[in-house]
Design a protein around this motif. Structure first.
Motif, PDB file in Angstrom:
ATOM      1  N   CYS A 180       9.890 -32.166 -11.095  1.00 43.37           N
ATOM      2  CA  CYS A 180       8.668 -31.872 -11.845  1.00 43.37           C
ATOM      3  C   CYS A 180       8.823 -32.318 -13.300  1.00 43.37           C
ATOM      4  O   CYS A 180       9.906 -32.242 -13.876  1.00 43.37           O
ATOM      5  N   THR A 181       7.734 -32.764 -13.867  1.00 50.96           N
ATOM      6  CA  THR A 181       7.734 -33.168 -15.269  1.00 50.96           C
ATOM      7  C   THR A 181       7.660 -31.930 -16.171  1.00 50.96           C
ATOM      8  O   THR A 181       7.417 -30.815 -15.694  1.00 50.96           O
ATOM      9  N   THR A 182       7.839 -32.152 -17.467  1.00 45.04           N
ATOM     10  CA  THR A 182       7.770 -31.041 -18.420  1.00 45.04           C
ATOM     11  C   THR A 182       6.392 -30.396 -18.419  1.00 45.04           C
ATOM     12  O   THR A 182       6.260 -29.166 -18.470  1.00 45.04           O
ATOM     13  N   VAL A 183       5.359 -31.236 -18.359  1.00 47.98           N
ATOM     14  CA  VAL A 183       3.986 -30.719 -18.335  1.00 47.98           C
ATOM     15  C   VAL A 183       3.762 -29.865 -17.094  1.00 47.98           C
ATOM     16  O   VAL A 183       3.136 -28.791 -17.155  1.00 47.98           O
ATOM     17  N   GLU A 184       4.267 -30.318 -15.963  1.00 46.79           N
ATOM     18  CA  GLU A 184       4.104 -29.562 -14.713  1.00 46.79           C
ATOM     19  C   GLU A 184       4.878 -28.247 -14.766  1.00 46.79           C
ATOM     20  O   GLU A 184       4.399 -27.219 -14.263  1.00 46.79           O
ATOM     21  N   LYS A 185       6.057 -28.259 -15.387  1.00 46.64           N
ATOM     22  CA  LYS A 185       6.822 -27.022 -15.513  1.00 46.64           C
ATOM     23  C   LYS A 185       6.093 -26.014 -16.394  1.00 46.64           C
ATOM     24  O   LYS A 185       6.083 -24.813 -16.098  1.00 46.64           O
ATOM     25  N   ILE A 186       5.475 -26.506 -17.462  1.00 46.60           N
ATOM     26  CA  ILE A 186       4.709 -25.611 -18.335  1.00 46.60           C
ATOM     27  C   ILE A 186       3.471 -25.093 -17.612  1.00 46.60           C
ATOM     28  O   ILE A 186       3.151 -23.901 -17.665  1.00 46.60           O
ATOM     29  N   ARG A 187       2.776 -26.014 -16.923  1.00 43.09           N
ATOM     30  CA  ARG A 187       1.511 -25.661 -16.267  1.00 43.09           C
ATOM     31  C   ARG A 187       1.715 -24.712 -15.088  1.00 43.09           C
ATOM     32  O   ARG A 187       0.969 -23.733 -14.942  1.00 43.09           O
ATOM     33  N   PHE A 188       2.721 -24.970 -14.261  1.00 47.60           N
ATOM     34  CA  PHE A 188       2.870 -24.191 -13.023  1.00 47.60           C
ATOM     35  C   PHE A 188       4.047 -23.221 -13.041  1.00 47.60           C
ATOM     36  O   PHE A 188       4.124 -22.346 -12.181  1.00 47.60           O
ATOM     37  N   GLY A 189       4.954 -23.370 -14.008  1.00 46.29           N
ATOM     38  CA  GLY A 189       6.111 -22.495 -14.047  1.00 46.29           C
ATOM     39  C   GLY A 189       6.074 -21.480 -15.159  1.00 46.29           C
ATOM     40  O   GLY A 189       6.418 -20.313 -14.953  1.00 46.29           O
ATOM     41  N   ILE A 190       5.664 -21.908 -16.359  1.00 47.57           N
ATOM     42  CA  ILE A 190       5.677 -21.018 -17.519  1.00 47.57           C
ATOM     43  C   ILE A 190       4.348 -20.283 -17.690  1.00 47.57           C
ATOM     44  O   ILE A 190       4.311 -19.061 -17.842  1.00 47.57           O
ATOM     45  N   PHE A 191       3.261 -21.034 -17.667  1.00 48.96           N
ATOM     46  CA  PHE A 191       1.948 -20.436 -17.947  1.00 48.96           C
ATOM     47  C   PHE A 191       1.595 -19.286 -17.005  1.00 48.96           C
ATOM     48  O   PHE A 191       1.113 -18.239 -17.477  1.00 48.96           O
ATOM     49  N   PRO A 192       1.791 -19.416 -15.674  1.00 47.47           N
ATOM     50  CA  PRO A 192       1.433 -18.279 -14.799  1.00 47.47           C
ATOM     51  C   PRO A 192       2.232 -17.012 -15.104  1.00 47.47           C
ATOM     52  O   PRO A 192       1.728 -15.904 -14.909  1.00 47.47           O
ATOM     53  N   GLN A 193       3.470 -17.174 -15.583  1.00 47.87           N
ATOM     54  CA  GLN A 193       4.282 -15.997 -15.886  1.00 47.87           C
ATOM     55  C   GLN A 193       3.860 -15.317 -17.189  1.00 47.87           C
ATOM     56  O   GLN A 193       4.003 -14.104 -17.335  1.00 47.87           O
ATOM     57  N   LEU A 194       3.349 -16.113 -18.116  1.00 44.77           N
ATOM     58  CA  LEU A 194       3.059 -15.587 -19.445  1.00 44.77           C
ATOM     59  C   LEU A 194       1.607 -15.177 -19.650  1.00 44.77           C
ATOM     60  O   LEU A 194       1.316 -14.355 -20.518  1.00 44.77           O
ATOM     61  N   SER A 195       0.691 -15.768 -18.886  1.00 45.18           N
ATOM     62  CA  SER A 195      -0.737 -15.603 -19.179  1.00 45.18           C
ATOM     63  C   SER A 195      -1.183 -14.140 -19.151  1.00 45.18           C
ATOM     64  O   SER A 195      -1.904 -13.685 -20.045  1.00 45.18           O
ATOM     65  N   ALA A 196      -0.756 -13.374 -18.135  1.00 43.38           N
ATOM     66  CA  ALA A 196      -1.207 -11.984 -18.010  1.00 43.38           C
ATOM     67  C   ALA A 196      -0.716 -11.141 -19.184  1.00 43.38           C
ATOM     68  O   ALA A 196      -1.482 -10.381 -19.789  1.00 43.38           O
ATOM     69  N   MET A 197       0.565 -11.284 -19.523  1.00 44.01           N
ATOM     70  CA  MET A 197       1.120 -10.504 -20.627  1.00 44.01           C
ATOM     71  C   MET A 197       0.537 -10.940 -21.962  1.00 44.01           C
ATOM     72  O   MET A 197       0.251 -10.104 -22.829  1.00 44.01           O
ATOM     73  N   PHE A 198       0.360 -12.244 -22.138  1.00 39.77           N
ATOM     74  CA  PHE A 198      -0.225 -12.742 -23.383  1.00 39.77           C
ATOM     75  C   PHE A 198      -1.629 -12.192 -23.573  1.00 39.77           C
ATOM     76  O   PHE A 198      -2.006 -11.799 -24.675  1.00 39.77           O
ATOM     77  N   LEU A 199      -2.418 -12.180 -22.503  1.00 40.87           N
ATOM     78  CA  LEU A 199      -3.790 -11.671 -22.603  1.00 40.87           C
ATOM     79  C   LEU A 199      -3.793 -10.196 -22.974  1.00 40.87           C
ATOM     80  O   LEU A 199      -4.575  -9.759 -23.829  1.00 40.87           O
ATOM     81  N   SER A 200      -2.914  -9.418 -22.366  1.00 43.21           N
ATOM     82  CA  SER A 200      -2.842  -7.994 -22.670  1.00 43.21           C
ATOM     83  C   SER A 200      -2.449  -7.766 -24.131  1.00 43.21           C
ATOM     84  O   SER A 200      -3.008  -6.898 -24.815  1.00 43.21           O
ATOM     85  N   ILE A 201      -1.522  -8.578 -24.635  1.00 44.48           N
ATOM     86  CA  ILE A 201      -1.079  -8.460 -26.025  1.00 44.48           C
ATOM     87  C   ILE A 201      -2.213  -8.813 -26.982  1.00 44.48           C
ATOM     88  O   ILE A 201      -2.437  -8.140 -27.991  1.00 44.48           O
ATOM     89  N   VAL A 202      -2.945  -9.880 -26.662  1.00 47.77           N
ATOM     90  CA  VAL A 202      -4.046 -10.315 -27.535  1.00 47.77           C
ATOM     91  C   VAL A 202      -5.150  -9.262 -27.576  1.00 47.77           C
ATOM     92  O   VAL A 202      -5.708  -8.977 -28.653  1.00 47.77           O
ATOM     93  N   ILE A 203      -5.467  -8.659 -26.440  1.00 45.98           N
ATOM     94  CA  ILE A 203      -6.496  -7.617 -26.405  1.00 45.98           C
ATOM     95  C   ILE A 203      -6.063  -6.413 -27.242  1.00 45.98           C
ATOM     96  O   ILE A 203      -6.859  -5.825 -27.983  1.00 45.98           O
ATOM     97  N   TYR A 204      -4.805  -6.058 -27.118  1.00 44.16           N
ATOM     98  CA  TYR A 204      -4.272  -4.948 -27.912  1.00 44.16           C
ATOM     99  C   TYR A 204      -4.378  -5.248 -29.408  1.00 44.16           C
ATOM    100  O   TYR A 204      -4.763  -4.391 -30.206  1.00 44.16           O
ATOM    101  N   ARG A 205      -4.057  -6.483 -29.787  1.00 43.09           N
ATOM    102  CA  ARG A 205      -4.140  -6.859 -31.195  1.00 43.09           C
ATOM    103  C   ARG A 205      -5.589  -6.868 -31.672  1.00 43.09           C
ATOM    104  O   ARG A 205      -5.879  -6.515 -32.828  1.00 43.09           O
ATOM    105  N   PHE A 206      -6.518  -7.266 -30.798  1.00 43.61           N
ATOM    106  CA  PHE A 206      -7.932  -7.249 -31.176  1.00 43.61           C
ATOM    107  C   PHE A 206      -8.395  -5.832 -31.481  1.00 43.61           C
ATOM    108  O   PHE A 206      -9.157  -5.608 -32.435  1.00 43.61           O
ATOM    109  N   ASP A 207      -7.937  -4.862 -30.694  1.00 42.34           N
ATOM    110  CA  ASP A 207      -8.266  -3.457 -30.977  1.00 42.34           C
ATOM    111  C   ASP A 207      -7.800  -3.063 -32.366  1.00 42.34           C
ATOM    112  O   ASP A 207      -8.522  -2.375 -33.113  1.00 42.34           O
TER     113      ASP A 207
END
Length: 268
Positions: A180-207
């Protein structure tokens, strides 16, 4: 039972440590209480507190349903817009800084320098940033957005780093082994693991930013804070009550919606 009793007897005795800790806490508590002074609590202060409560009970309804630029609904929308835009800008800018401060991603010296920079950003209160940006851009919502963005970067980067360092690297190693290329690793390996937690953190910061945006209005950084302090200085307690009621309703609505989004995203 004998084995249990032996195990209990083998346990270290923390009695003296617990007593000493309790005494230290009591001494610190008494020392903190000594800093309070009721000498300034005059009859005038009690009258003002009473008038604020009366303002909450008898708000100025014309101000609450006034949809012009001077009404509570417009000011609340402006406050929410400042908090939202500041959070979004800070959330995106915090992502590269978080990766640069993650010791599992970059060399430790680079991570240390970036983390030190983020610590310096976090040490300055939002109200100080607000006063600084007002001097640069002038009073108004733009100064509030810049302040929210900068304060968000410091906290979000720190929370992002905790998530990034807990990243499952085995997934990335597996993807690399199959070419897999670097872009594919970011798209399918890193992003799915981080997206849920990142969204929760951003919502908390918005509050948090929503509350901070209301305070920043006190120094002229846009939002509902300025009309609130003006009304209090003019002893217009019915207007104060209207603004506080609007703030309470707005924060409760945002809290409810954000909790729904977090719960749905986690379940999804």
């Amino acid at each position: 039972m004998n084995a249990i009793e032996k195990q209990i007897q083998l346990e270290p005795n923390h009695r003296l440590v617990n007593i000493f800790t309790g005494m230290v806490i009591i001494v610190l508590l008494l020392w903190s209480i000594s800093a309070f002074s009721l000498d300034n609590l005059t009859a005038n202060g009690l009258t003002i507190a009473k008038n604020i409560l009366l303002g909450l009970v008898n708000p100025d309804w014309n101000l609450l349903i006034n949809f012009t630029t001077g009404g509570v609904p417009y000011l609340l929308v402006e406050t929410m817009a400042i908090a939202f835009l500041g959070t979004i800008v800070g959330a995106f800018l915090a992502i590269p800084l978080a990766f640069l401060s993650a010791s599992t991603i970059v060399p430790k010296p680079i991570a240390f320098i970036v983390r030190l920079l983020l610590i310096l950003v976090r040490t300055i209160p939002a109200i100080v940033y607000g006063l600084m940006f007002i001097r640069v851009t002038g009073p108004g919502p733009f100064a509030g957005v810049l302040t929210m963005s900068l304060t968000s970067i410091g906290m979000l980067s720190k929370l992002y780093v905790d998530v990034i360092e807990d990243l499952d690297t085995k997934v990335l190693e597996s993807m690399e082994s199959i070419g897999c290329t670097t872009v594919e690793k970011i798209r399918f390996g890193i992003f799915p693991q981080l997206s849920a937690m990142f969204l929760s953190i951003v919502i908390y910061r918005f509050d948090m930013n929503l509350r901070d945006a209301a305070v920043l209005g006190l120094v002229g950084a846009g939002g509902i804070g300025a009309p609130l302090i003006f009304a209090m200085n003019a002893y217009k307690w019915s207007e104060v009550g209207s603004i506080l009621i609007g703030l309470i309703v707005l924060i409760l609505m945002v809290e409810y919606i954000s909790n729904k989004i977090r719960t749905k995203h986690v379940r999804g």
